[in-house]
Design an enzyme around this catalytic site. Sequence first.
Site, PDB file in Angstrom:
ATOM      1  N   CYS B   5       0.833  -1.204   0.000  1.00 43.10           N
ATOM      2  CA  CYS B   5       0.000   0.000   0.000  1.00 43.10           C
ATOM      3  C   CYS B   5       0.870   1.258   0.000  1.00 43.10           C
ATOM      4  CB  CYS B   5      -0.964  -0.045   1.188  1.00 43.10           C
ATOM      5  SG  CYS B   5      -2.314   1.141   1.052  1.00 43.10           S
ATOM      6  N   HIS B 114      -3.660  -5.653   0.842  1.00 42.07           N
ATOM      7  CA  HIS B 114      -2.995  -5.902   2.121  1.00 42.07           C
ATOM      8  C   HIS B 114      -2.973  -7.386   2.494  1.00 42.07           C
ATOM      9  CE1 HIS B 114      -2.425  -1.794   3.689  1.00 42.07           C
ATOM     10  NE2 HIS B 114      -3.516  -1.496   2.998  1.00 42.07           N
ATOM     11  N   GLU B 116      -1.228  -8.728   4.741  1.00 46.23           N
ATOM     12  CA  GLU B 116      -1.061  -8.871   6.199  1.00 46.23           C
ATOM     13  C   GLU B 116      -2.383  -8.735   6.942  1.00 46.23           C
ATOM     14  OE1 GLU B 116      -0.782  -6.157   4.632  1.00 46.23           O
ATOM     15  OE2 GLU B 116      -1.125  -4.407   5.911  1.00 46.23           O
TER      16      GLU B 116
END
Lengths: 746, 157
Positions: B5, B114, B116
């Site tokens: 990002c 994302h 994660e």
Amino acid sequence: MTDPQITPELVQDHNLTSEEYARIVAMLGRTPTFPELGIFSALWSEHCSYKHSRPILKTFPTTGPQVVQGPGENAGVLRLPGGWAVAFKIESHNHPSAVEPYQGAATGAGGILRDVFTMGARPVALLNSLRFGPLEEARNRYLFAGVVRGIGDYGNCVGVPTLGGEVDFAPGYSGNPLVNAMCVGVLKEKDLIKAAAHGVGNILLAVGSSTGRDGIHGASFASEELTHESEQRRPQVQVGDPFTEKLLLEASLELIASGHIVAIQDMGAAGLTSSSAEMAARGGVGVEIDLSKVPTREPGMTPYEILLSESQERMLVVAKTDRVKEVQAIAAKWELAATPIGAVTDDGMYRCTWQGKVVVEIPGQRLVDDCPVYNPEAQEDPIVAQLRASAPHAARSYTPLDALLALLDSPSLASKKWVFEQYDSTVQASTVIAPGGDAGVLRVRHEDFGIAVKTDCNSRYVRLDPYEGGKATVAEAARNVACTGARPLGITDCLNFGSPERPAVFYQFREACRGIADACRTLGTPVTGGNVSFYNESPTGAVDPTPVVGMIGLLTRADRAVPSHARAPGDGVYVLGETRAELGGSAYWEVCEEFIGGQPPRVDLEVEKRLIEFLVTGAERGLFRSAHDCSHGGLGVALAEVAMGGPYQEAGFGLDVDLTPHAARLTSHELLFSESHGRAVITCAPERAAAVEALAGELGVPLFRAGTMGAMDGAFRLTLRDGAIDEPVTRLRDVYYSAIPRRMGD
Amino acid sequence: MLGICNGFQILCEAGLLPGALMRNARLKFLSRPVRVRVEAADTPFTDGYERGEELTLPIAHGDGRYVADTETAALLEANGQVVWRYVTENPNGSLHDIAGVCNAGRNVVGIMPHPERRNAQVLGGQDGARVFLSLEARNATQHAGDMRAVDGRHLRV
């Protein structure tokens, strides 16, 4: 620059009555100085002093085994498993948002974040509660878009997920939108810090941004009615800087953990004045501040301006005498200034000096506590009583399907995807249930438990019957968190009303609070703090009474969190609770009959308690595939929402439900659209049906097996005694998900 | 080096990755799950995936529209430097539906979604987990030969 002479006009301009002014003169034994007048104006404003609401707020239940910190601090704190605790608070930013939606909403989020992290808690979620006038008006669309963008940008930049909220639209909010922001933080209970200054000789430091001229008298502005001139207040609206906020957050948490400080508070409403005076009063000490040491952004700022500035991202810290250097070192690590500006004293005086001269000297405790308390007259508006006793003239000929589609297309009921897609809801990587369900759910890393959060209020009910409306607000919020499987733990509230000086408004306030108090007592969810926002009036009148509740719930296992939407074909569909002929205040009457009136549905709190027990126990045992609250829009809308699926599901599910045996005496429209409380819709796998039915029997919750979920993209089929709905679920989805984007031109 | 990002934006601005990230085509911040396809499984962050595998990952950005000049774009495609591509829907107007790229040396990787935020079942799925486990497994193997079972299968290194 010389300060202006204190005249009756100047006193009036400061929103102080002549009686209040007389009290000030008596307290001081002399005419106040100009800065002192400003201080009294801010601290004795409704926003800071709660002078019209205090006696009523005292009736809220505030204790319980789960309460670590009740009202009176920057935020309330509830106990969680494993030594953890949750700090949370909701606050209004209505007036600034009405004149400058983007910054007004952004700084609303910023302010509430600071209230939570000054308790030593790390913010893990933001929520909001928003009200606007109808989207048909361009001004309302502008305010709506600006507020959503402001909340979204601030939350995203500071790295805290926006986990939920609610948005509603009604003509009463045109010209006076409501913007309430809530923050939730977690901490270890042993790390809790309170904002009470103590220790004579300890040093006051201003940490964070320097002080400018923005937001001067924001607290007083928030305590008056909006007028056509309010637009001129635009320069008074503060400007937020989320990146500085992030630094302040990290610096504050590090300072608290370091043991170098004894207290910390946000310089929020009424800035330096309120933070220093409140911390001193809580600790029962005096303070002396040298205003010429406060770092300013602009040259030529006066003591008056420095005291009352509401520049954002500033903290007041009380450091131990010998730890100033350590505090400055921590601040410097986060690229922030920390400037000693004063000290704790033993004489109980609130004293400020300017270039060696005393410009403010007020008995500290009395400054905060001696604000007059009012018990305004309360009298119900007879028009409301009439409205409550009335019904729409002639029922129009909406078929059940047409009525359902009209409801799904109404912005108050339609999907809020357009809104929450603009909020970062997954940052921090702990989001278990994102916005779009009954409540947001987040995990706490390395722990099994989860936290459910929700804001709620149906102002139509409160307007028509404030007592039942107050009860309903708490009951619905509790039901929402229970649908995810969480046990409701406690609330914070944001009470948005018109002018308390009008008996009809104060009646609404008093009765709504009585309803909230009764519901919280029965449901075991104490009030841990909140905010009162009066004077929400524009030239067209007061807003609908809107006591927003922010509810916290605890899931014993986050991985057992139950979503709102159906997830598999063939699952059983059950309606819990009883449906009665209760169309008063309903979305159906409002949308299809253009009538807002009648007796809103009554809340039986014992019934709610049993339903909550059922939802929580069933979720803990893993019995449900989905659970959804049945409220605004009734059973028709609830069943449609279950079938349509989540916002990011590629397709909805068909549904085949026969409602003929359920509440057999009601007409189709009553059955589909009554908003009776104490209901929910659950789905479960066929092999769990027996356990679900047994649990309902055991807990005394009425349960009706309504039908089964159909195939992906199937037909939404409801059989009624005098009609039916048989429509592809895709059509419902199209209407439900496009209602707001279409009106916003997207 | 991995940039997610804002990290992807920084890698582009620092010149460590080609191209740039511009305002979303619809001019709004956008937070939602998207579908992406793994286009290159030969980077340190994707070698736990199969090429062509489709994943659900969240996005949350206002400036995620990947752009590059024609020549750079052609080069990226020719060298297999497009690591992830949006499928089903392109949420931000990115060129060639690009969601993530790597440098020519394949050791600097950037991605807008994302991974994660979707690395555990409790978060709704773990499609992103192998981005990190790939690296961990590679490291572990280099140092201790410790292979880990992930999602019920052994990582290919």
